[in-house]
Design a protein around this motif. Structure first.
Motif, mmCIF file in Angstrom:
data_model
loop_
_atom_site.group_PDB
_atom_site.id
_atom_site.type_symbol
_atom_site.label_atom_id
_atom_site.label_comp_id
_atom_site.label_asym_id
_atom_site.label_seq_id
_atom_site.Cartn_x
_atom_site.Cartn_y
_atom_site.Cartn_z
ATOM 1 N N UNK A 76 0.834 -1.212 0.000
ATOM 2 C CA UNK A 76 0.000 0.000 0.000
ATOM 3 C C UNK A 76 0.864 1.256 0.000
ATOM 4 N N UNK A 77 2.004 1.189 0.673
ATOM 5 C CA UNK A 77 2.902 2.351 0.690
ATOM 6 C C UNK A 77 3.387 2.680 -0.720
ATOM 7 N N UNK A 78 3.842 1.645 -1.434
ATOM 8 C CA UNK A 78 4.320 1.903 -2.795
ATOM 9 C C UNK A 78 3.195 2.362 -3.715
ATOM 10 N N UNK A 79 1.997 1.801 -3.496
ATOM 11 C CA UNK A 79 0.859 2.222 -4.316
ATOM 12 C C UNK A 79 0.580 3.708 -4.105
ATOM 13 N N UNK A 80 0.611 4.138 -2.831
ATOM 14 C CA UNK A 80 0.345 5.552 -2.548
ATOM 15 C C UNK A 80 1.417 6.439 -3.165
ATOM 16 N N UNK A 81 2.670 5.965 -3.143
ATOM 17 C CA UNK A 81 3.745 6.750 -3.767
ATOM 18 C C UNK A 81 3.461 6.926 -5.257
ATOM 19 N N UNK A 82 3.110 5.812 -5.938
ATOM 20 C CA UNK A 82 2.774 5.898 -7.361
ATOM 21 C C UNK A 82 1.628 6.879 -7.572
ATOM 22 N N UNK A 83 0.620 6.763 -6.714
ATOM 23 C CA UNK A 83 -0.567 7.608 -6.797
ATOM 24 C C UNK A 83 -0.174 9.080 -6.752
ATOM 25 N N UNK C 21 7.662 3.209 9.563
ATOM 26 C CA UNK C 21 8.515 3.480 8.410
ATOM 27 C C UNK C 21 7.657 3.871 7.212
ATOM 28 N N UNK C 22 6.533 3.127 7.007
ATOM 29 C CA UNK C 22 5.662 3.415 5.868
ATOM 30 C C UNK C 22 5.099 4.826 5.959
ATOM 31 N N UNK C 23 4.613 5.212 7.148
ATOM 32 C CA UNK C 23 4.017 6.553 7.268
ATOM 33 C C UNK C 23 5.074 7.622 7.049
ATOM 34 N N UNK C 24 6.273 7.395 7.586
ATOM 35 C CA UNK C 24 7.336 8.383 7.411
ATOM 36 C C UNK C 24 7.656 8.552 5.932
ATOM 37 N N UNK C 25 7.774 7.425 5.218
ATOM 38 C CA UNK C 25 8.088 7.488 3.790
ATOM 39 C C UNK C 25 6.994 8.241 3.046
ATOM 40 N N UNK C 26 5.736 7.912 3.384
ATOM 41 C CA UNK C 26 4.622 8.553 2.683
ATOM 42 C C UNK C 26 4.564 10.041 2.978
ATOM 43 N N UNK C 27 4.787 10.395 4.245
ATOM 44 C CA UNK C 27 4.780 11.806 4.608
ATOM 45 C C UNK C 27 5.785 12.574 3.782
ATOM 46 N N UNK C 28 6.960 11.967 3.615
ATOM 47 C CA UNK C 28 8.033 12.598 2.846
ATOM 48 C C UNK C 28 7.627 12.798 1.387
ATOM 49 N N UNK C 29 7.112 11.704 0.787
ATOM 50 C CA UNK C 29 6.690 11.787 -0.617
ATOM 51 C C UNK C 29 5.570 12.816 -0.759
ATOM 52 N N UNK C 30 4.655 12.812 0.202
ATOM 53 C CA UNK C 30 3.530 13.748 0.133
ATOM 54 C C UNK C 30 4.026 15.185 0.157
ATOM 55 N N UNK C 31 4.954 15.457 1.093
ATOM 56 C CA UNK C 31 5.512 16.812 1.188
ATOM 57 C C UNK C 31 6.116 17.255 -0.129
ATOM 58 N N UNK C 32 6.862 16.327 -0.769
ATOM 59 C CA UNK C 32 7.593 16.752 -1.955
ATOM 60 C C UNK C 32 6.713 16.778 -3.196
ATOM 61 N N UNK C 33 5.551 16.081 -3.176
ATOM 62 C CA UNK C 33 4.711 16.131 -4.373
ATOM 63 C C UNK C 33 3.587 17.149 -4.237
ATOM 64 N N UNK C 34 3.433 17.719 -3.029
ATOM 65 C CA UNK C 34 2.303 18.622 -2.792
ATOM 66 C C UNK C 34 2.330 19.784 -3.780
ATOM 67 N N UNK C 35 3.509 20.394 -3.917
ATOM 68 C CA UNK C 35 3.603 21.568 -4.786
ATOM 69 C C UNK C 35 3.375 21.219 -6.261
ATOM 70 N N UNK C 36 4.075 20.190 -6.800
ATOM 71 C CA UNK C 36 3.806 19.815 -8.193
ATOM 72 C C UNK C 36 2.339 19.488 -8.450
ATOM 73 N N UNK C 37 1.654 18.828 -7.489
ATOM 74 C CA UNK C 37 0.245 18.490 -7.693
ATOM 75 C C UNK C 37 -0.582 19.762 -7.815
#
Lengths: 203, 191, 192
Positions: A76-83, C21-37
């Motif tokens: 799910x983590x990788x899916x969200x990243x792709x998303x 670990x998953x939430x931390x990774x997602x938080x990071x990706x979210x932060x960095x994609x927020x502006x481009x989105x």
């Protein structure tokens, strides 16, 4: 099994769509054009590859009873990243694939490979396995998308396939494409024949 | 009236399986007999409605206030997986009869994308809780309808002489395609 | 390689670590994609405005206002060049499409004539209703340069001036409905 076979088994011999008949929902839903089919295939390949690698790396630290929920979290983590990444950099494709991006998480192929392969093989083998399965999946989706687009829209990757000359060829025989192939029923019918053809040549 | 439109649209016009391509795996997997497909439909209805309620509340009272809407996928799938487990345990204790009828289908439901799909669609379509529940129930009925009809046809197909290459998945897909064609006739009956 | 035992402590710890670990990774990706989105969303609106109006040099996105109508929302973008108004782009909608919501961007010139129309989103049938997209058929061209004042925004079947898309009357009606809604509000707004 040799490394090469590890990679190529997913493409033909164990093709997830044509042979194993797994992951049907995105296969049918996102192949109304070759481009969409390929986009879906590549997104799934990324998830498959990354989750296979991570799961084979951490599998030995995970107690058996919580193995499935742990794998699901990784996937799910990788899916969200792709998303998120697609939303930012491939907006158009993201919009046409819609709900099927988050639904990669329940694609049986991804969890299937984690459970059947990645958790008992080395990282490198799992990488090859994920890559091979991903290529096989992408190949199948692109093929199905191309067939449907060619029949239903007379084009492939958006490029028209019927020559403008001679005039009568286009006007008399290829005036209207077989629209039903880009609609829902065409997805089922086109896939049915592709699998049947695959079955015929498998032996 | 509004609810009626949601119901008809979800069952016939935008049938989850035949028009939206959700839940194809069980649609092909457990549609060889009418009795098993009816059991599967029952289990899916139960889980789908329950999952929609729980995910709806989570999205609107936990994820949105915290501003972490992007955690949707990961939270929803975990909720559905644990919900299925819980339903299994509770059914076993409370109603062994029901458990016997639905039990074997429950583990299959976690990876039924119709459940996660409907839960996400309810959020995307901005339904309120009641509309969401109506939509989920109607979608499940639509799923059941498609499943039982296909099973009915496949029971007869067993007696037919199907060409070798078409046996199994291809003929089932082809039948589903013709069904989808029939369901297209419902398009446009509600706006 | 001994497997980790499935006792309560191990299981909780594993799940905790993985989710953290998953939430931390997602938080990071979210932060960095927020502006481009955000940028991608804005670019989409901006491109639609550019497609339907003559050349302008301001930022219509900054001079926009919204009006609530018929259970939806119309957004007006005012475009100027050298301080002179060159037109208004209206983001409009109709709920009467064959498959529900259709969103359009309509460009009106200062005198109220339609310059061009672009489609923002729709779910109409591919090959039939999707001919409302300018790149798929000539349907939208017939509106260009027409003023709804004397060009009746109804399909010919309903006594109007619009040539409907063959076999997609419902879609064509919805398209006209969206245009008419934009025009009526534009007149009411009295902003030009």
């Amino acid at each position: 099994m040799s490394k090469v076979a590890q990679l190529t088994k997913g493409i033909l011999r164990e093709n997830p769509i044509f042979v194993l008949v797994l992951g049907m929902c995105p296969t049918l839903a996102t192949t109304s054009s070759a481009f969409n089919g390929m986009g879906m295939g590549l997104a799934t390949t990324f998830v498959l590859l990354s989750s296979n690698v991570v799961i084979s790396a951490i599998a030995r630290f995970i107690p058996d009873k919580v193995r499935i929920p742990s794998y699901i979290v990784v996937i799910a983590t990788f899916v969200t990243i792709v998303d998120l990444v697609m939303q930012a950099y491939a907006t158009k494709l993201y919009e046409s694939l819609g709900i099927f991006i988050p639904l990669i998480v329940v694609n049986c192929i991804v969890l299937g490979r984690a459970e059947a392969f990645a958790n008992k093989n080395t990282i490198f083998d799992s990488l090859l396995d994920g890559l091979g399965m991903g290529i096989g999946f992408t190949f199948a989706l692109t093929l199905l998308g191309s067939v449907r687009e060619m029949l239903g829209n007379f084009s492939i990757f958006g490029l028209p396939i019927i020559p403008k000359e001679p005039f009568w060829l286009k006007e008399v025989f290829f005036h209207d494409p077989i629209l039903v192939f880009v609609l829902a029923p065409g997805a089922f019918i086109a896939l049915a024949y592709l699998i049947a053809i695959f079955n015929r040549f498998k032996k | 009236m509004e609810y009626l439109i949601i119901i008809i649209a979800a069952i016939f016009v935008n049938n989850v399986v035949l028009a939206q391509f959700l839940g194809i795996c069980p649609f092909l997997g457990v549609s060889s007999k009418i009795s098993t497909s009816a059991g599967m439909s029952g289990a899916v209805t139960f889980v789908m409605v329950l999952a929609t309620i729980v995910t709806f509340l989570l999205q609107h009272y936990v994820l949105n206030p915290l501003g972490i809407g992007y955690m949707q996928t990961i939270v929803f799938i975990l909720v559905i997986a644990s919900l299925v487990q819980m339903v299994e345990i509770i059914l076993k204790k409370l109603s062994p009869v029901l458990y016997q009828a639905l039990g074997i289908f429950l583990p299959l439901i976690t990876t039924n994308c119709a459940v996660l799909g409907v839960a996400i669609l309810v959020i995307k379509k901005n339904f309120n809780l009641v509309e969401g529940v109506v939509y989920a129930a109607a979608s499940a009925i639509g799923f059941g309808l498609a499943l039982v009809v296909l099973a009915g046809i496949r029971e007869h197909l067993d007696l037919a002489n199907v060409p070798k290459g078409m046996k199994g998945a291809p003929i089932a897909l082809l039948t589903a395609g013709i069904l989808a064609l029939a369901f297209m006739g419902f398009a446009g009956i509600v706006k | 390689m001994a497997k980790v035992e499935s006792n309560f402590k191990n299981m909780t710890a594993t799940l905790l670590v993985i989710t953290l670990v998953a939430s931390a990774a997602l938080g990071l990706v979210y932060q960095s994609t927020m502006e481009p989105i955000d940028l991608a969303q804005q670019a989409k609106i901006n491109n639609a405005i550019k497609a339907v109006l003559p050349e302008f040099d301001n930022q219509p996105g900054n001079e926009a206002y919204s009006v609530a109508v018929d259970g939806g929302e119309l957004t007006f973008y005012l475009a100027t060049k050298d301080g002179q108004p060159v037109g208004t782009a209206v983001k409009t909608f109709s709920n009467n499409g064959f498959a529900g919501l259709i969103e359009l961007m309509v460009g009106f010139l200062p005198d109220g004539t339609i310059n061009k129309v672009a489609v923002i989103s729709h779910k109409e049938t591919p090959g039939l209703g999707d001919k409302i997209e300018p790149q798929k058929s000539e349907f939208s061209v017939q509106f260009e340069g027409k003023s709804p004042e004397n060009f009746k925004l109804l399909v010919k079947k309903d006594g109007g001036d619009v040539d409907a898309i063959t076999a997609s009357t419902i879609t064509s009606r919805a398209y006209c409905d969206a245009l008419a809604r934009a025009y009526n509000e534009l007149k009411k707004g009295g902003k030009q």
